[in-house]
Design a protein around this motif. Structure first.
Motif, mmCIF file in Angstrom:
data_model
loop_
_atom_site.group_PDB
_atom_site.id
_atom_site.type_symbol
_atom_site.label_atom_id
_atom_site.label_comp_id
_atom_site.label_asym_id
_atom_site.label_seq_id
_atom_site.Cartn_x
_atom_site.Cartn_y
_atom_site.Cartn_z
ATOM 1 N N VAL A 85 0.915 -1.326 -0.110
ATOM 2 C CA VAL A 85 -0.147 0.071 0.233
ATOM 3 C C VAL A 85 0.730 1.160 -0.012
ATOM 4 C CG1 VAL A 85 -1.909 1.361 1.493
ATOM 5 C CG2 VAL A 85 -1.948 -1.192 1.175
ATOM 6 N N ALA A 86 2.090 1.179 0.609
ATOM 7 C CA ALA A 86 2.829 2.516 0.766
ATOM 8 C C ALA A 86 3.399 2.797 -0.766
ATOM 9 C CB ALA A 86 4.102 1.953 1.664
ATOM 10 N N GLN A 87 3.853 1.864 -1.363
ATOM 11 C CA GLN A 87 4.340 1.959 -2.611
ATOM 12 C C GLN A 87 3.232 2.301 -3.618
ATOM 13 O OE1 GLN A 87 5.948 -1.894 -3.822
ATOM 14 N NE2 GLN A 87 7.872 -1.547 -2.451
ATOM 15 N N LEU A 88 2.073 1.840 -3.549
ATOM 16 C CA LEU A 88 0.969 2.307 -4.490
ATOM 17 C C LEU A 88 0.419 4.104 -4.135
ATOM 18 C CD1 LEU A 88 -1.357 1.412 -6.353
ATOM 19 C CD2 LEU A 88 -2.637 0.861 -4.372
ATOM 20 N N TYR A 89 0.691 4.168 -2.808
ATOM 21 C CA TYR A 89 0.152 5.537 -2.611
ATOM 22 C C TYR A 89 1.035 6.572 -2.298
ATOM 23 C CZ TYR A 89 -4.732 3.638 -1.985
ATOM 24 O OH TYR A 89 -5.658 3.198 -2.630
ATOM 25 N N GLY A 90 2.543 6.097 -2.456
ATOM 26 C CA GLY A 90 3.683 7.074 -2.237
ATOM 27 C C GLY A 90 3.800 7.291 -0.983
ATOM 28 N N LEU A 91 3.609 6.682 0.151
ATOM 29 C CA LEU A 91 3.469 6.970 1.518
ATOM 30 C C LEU A 91 5.030 7.178 1.988
ATOM 31 C CD1 LEU A 91 0.595 4.801 3.074
ATOM 32 C CD2 LEU A 91 0.804 7.043 1.910
ATOM 33 N N ARG B 27 -5.376 12.362 2.840
ATOM 34 C CA ARG B 27 -5.242 12.804 1.428
ATOM 35 C C ARG B 27 -4.823 11.997 0.493
ATOM 36 N NH1 ARG B 27 -0.956 15.275 -0.950
ATOM 37 N NH2 ARG B 27 -0.006 15.127 1.137
ATOM 38 N N LYS B 28 -3.536 11.326 0.884
ATOM 39 C CA LYS B 28 -2.889 10.533 -0.276
ATOM 40 C C LYS B 28 -3.615 9.260 -0.383
ATOM 41 C CE LYS B 28 1.850 11.688 0.526
ATOM 42 N NZ LYS B 28 3.299 11.202 0.855
ATOM 43 N N THR B 29 -4.539 8.843 0.494
ATOM 44 C CA THR B 29 -4.945 7.430 0.160
ATOM 45 C C THR B 29 -6.532 7.509 -0.299
ATOM 46 O OG1 THR B 29 -5.661 7.243 2.647
ATOM 47 C CG2 THR B 29 -3.701 6.014 1.929
ATOM 48 N N GLU B 30 -6.907 8.953 -0.166
ATOM 49 C CA GLU B 30 -8.333 9.193 -0.680
ATOM 50 C C GLU B 30 -9.370 8.464 0.110
ATOM 51 O OE1 GLU B 30 -8.756 8.196 -4.684
ATOM 52 O OE2 GLU B 30 -7.212 9.518 -5.348
ATOM 53 N N THR B 31 -9.013 8.626 1.637
ATOM 54 C CA THR B 31 -9.943 8.059 2.600
ATOM 55 C C THR B 31 -10.178 9.329 3.555
ATOM 56 O OG1 THR B 31 -8.187 7.453 3.879
ATOM 57 C CG2 THR B 31 -9.029 5.681 2.455
ATOM 58 N N ASP B 32 -11.440 9.163 4.403
ATOM 59 C CA ASP B 32 -11.661 10.092 5.190
ATOM 60 C C ASP B 32 -12.312 9.553 6.577
ATOM 61 O OD1 ASP B 32 -14.320 9.028 4.616
ATOM 62 O OD2 ASP B 32 -15.085 10.863 3.581
#
Length: 345
Positions: free
Chosen positions: A275-281, A321-326
């Motif tokens: 997930v970190a790679q996918l979203y650039g965390l 913001r990066k993962t488009e979750t709230d």
């Protein structure tokens, strides 16, 4: 006879452009502007591959894929999603649903044609392997293919046990050996049969294996069964899934069932990396998300990492913001529902 491609896209201009490119490349083309229409077309005439938008009226691409994977006559159709670059949440959901590939909008038509050709060639290779196995009198091409992938299976971060029709283990990968060595939740009897730590868990595991054996040997589709295996160490339970391997009768000692065992303690770190790679965390954002997945409150995270609550809140905002979750629940779900990772040597 040319391969048939079904293009499912609600934007008419884009759909026309895609279909034109496909026809110029020599493919037969079917088209639909929503998932419901596409499903009806597929039932009437099965295509060789589906190109499908995700967001559509009446039935989304994800809903369509879910229905397709449940229909025996369509379940193995190559399925490629068309998605905008911003649709990262859709990518996670699509992978979980079983999509084969993605193409991002605006569509690169050269890449589209290469992707289609590669997927169709892959299908042809698999079909050819099954035909060769059947001509040799072997009922399950999938079984032989799995054993042939011996080295690759040793790098998968999931315990893989291949069982014969007597429930005996005939193959296990490196991670499966590690799980047995830990002796925490699953073990192997002297006669090669898997056991849980408690009699009821051994029976539950036997039950799901028996369902998979019946499905594999009878050729009927009974779905996939799963069971949780508690551990005396107090760590979270192992999760075991039994799947039939191919269909039809098997030779003595040939694998007919795959039992896939995941460790949520270990899977969490593997999922986090994906997930970190996918979203650039950043590393700090990844650590925070993992801490939330472990059930820590924000004040506990601040204490554990030696940082202020303001820093935690700021990092949390970046994560959303990066993962488009709230919501924290949505964020945590990304880190525990990620694709299978691969082990490094």
């Amino acid at each position: 006879m040319p391969a048939t491609i079904l293009c499912v896209e609600d934007e008419q201009d884009l759909r026309s452009d895609i279909c034109e490119e496909l026809e110029t490349a020599g493919y037969a083309v079917m088209e639909a502007d929503n998932g419901r229409e596409a499903l009806e077309l597929m039932r009437e005439r099965r295509p060789d591959l589906v190109l499908c938008d995700i967001t559509m009226p009446l039935m989304s691409g994800l809903d369509l894929l879910g229905l397709v994977r449940k229909e025996p006559a369509l379940a193995d159709l190559p399925f490629v999603f068309l998605t905008a670059l911003a649709g990262r949440r859709d990518i996670i959901a699509g992978k979980a649903a079983g999509v084969d590939d993605y193409l991002t909008k605006p569509i690169d038509f050269d890449l589209m044609l290469i992707t289609i050709a590669a997927r169709l060639e892959q299908v042809a290779r698999v079909k050819g392997a099954v035909v060769r196995q059947d001509s040799d009198g072997v009922g399950g091409g999938v079984r032989s293919a799995l054993l042939g992938a011996n080295e690759a299976l040793h790098h998968v971060a999931v315990g893989i046990f291949l069982l014969d029709d007597q429930r005996k283990v005939v193959f296990r990968n490196r991670r499966a050996d590690e799980l047995l060595a830990e002796a925490d939740g699953i073990s192997l009897s002297r006669d090669g049969v898997l056991r849980g730590e408690k009699p009821q868990q051994t029976q539950a595991m036997r039950n799901i294996i028996d369902v998979a054996i019946s499905s594999a040997t009878s050729g009927t589709r009974q779905g996939t069964e799963a069971v949780a295996l508690s551990r005396s160490s107090g760590r979270r339970s192992l999760f075991a899934v039994a799947c039939p391997l191919g269909r039809g009768p098997a030779r003595p000692g040939e694998p007919v069932v795959g039992l896939f065992v995941t460790d949520p303690e270990r899977r969490l770190s593997a999922a986090a990396e994906a997930v970190a790679q996918l979203y650039g965390l950043s590393p700090a954002e990844t650590r925070l998300a993992l801490a939330l997945a472990r059930g820590l409150r924000l004040d506990e995270i601040a204490d554990e990492f030696g940082i202020s609550r303001n820093t935690v809140s700021y990092t949390m905002k970046n994560l959303f913001r990066k993962t488009e979750t709230d919501r924290q629940a949505d964020l945590i779900s990304l880190f525990i529902a990620s694709p299978v990772a691969l082990e490094n040597d």
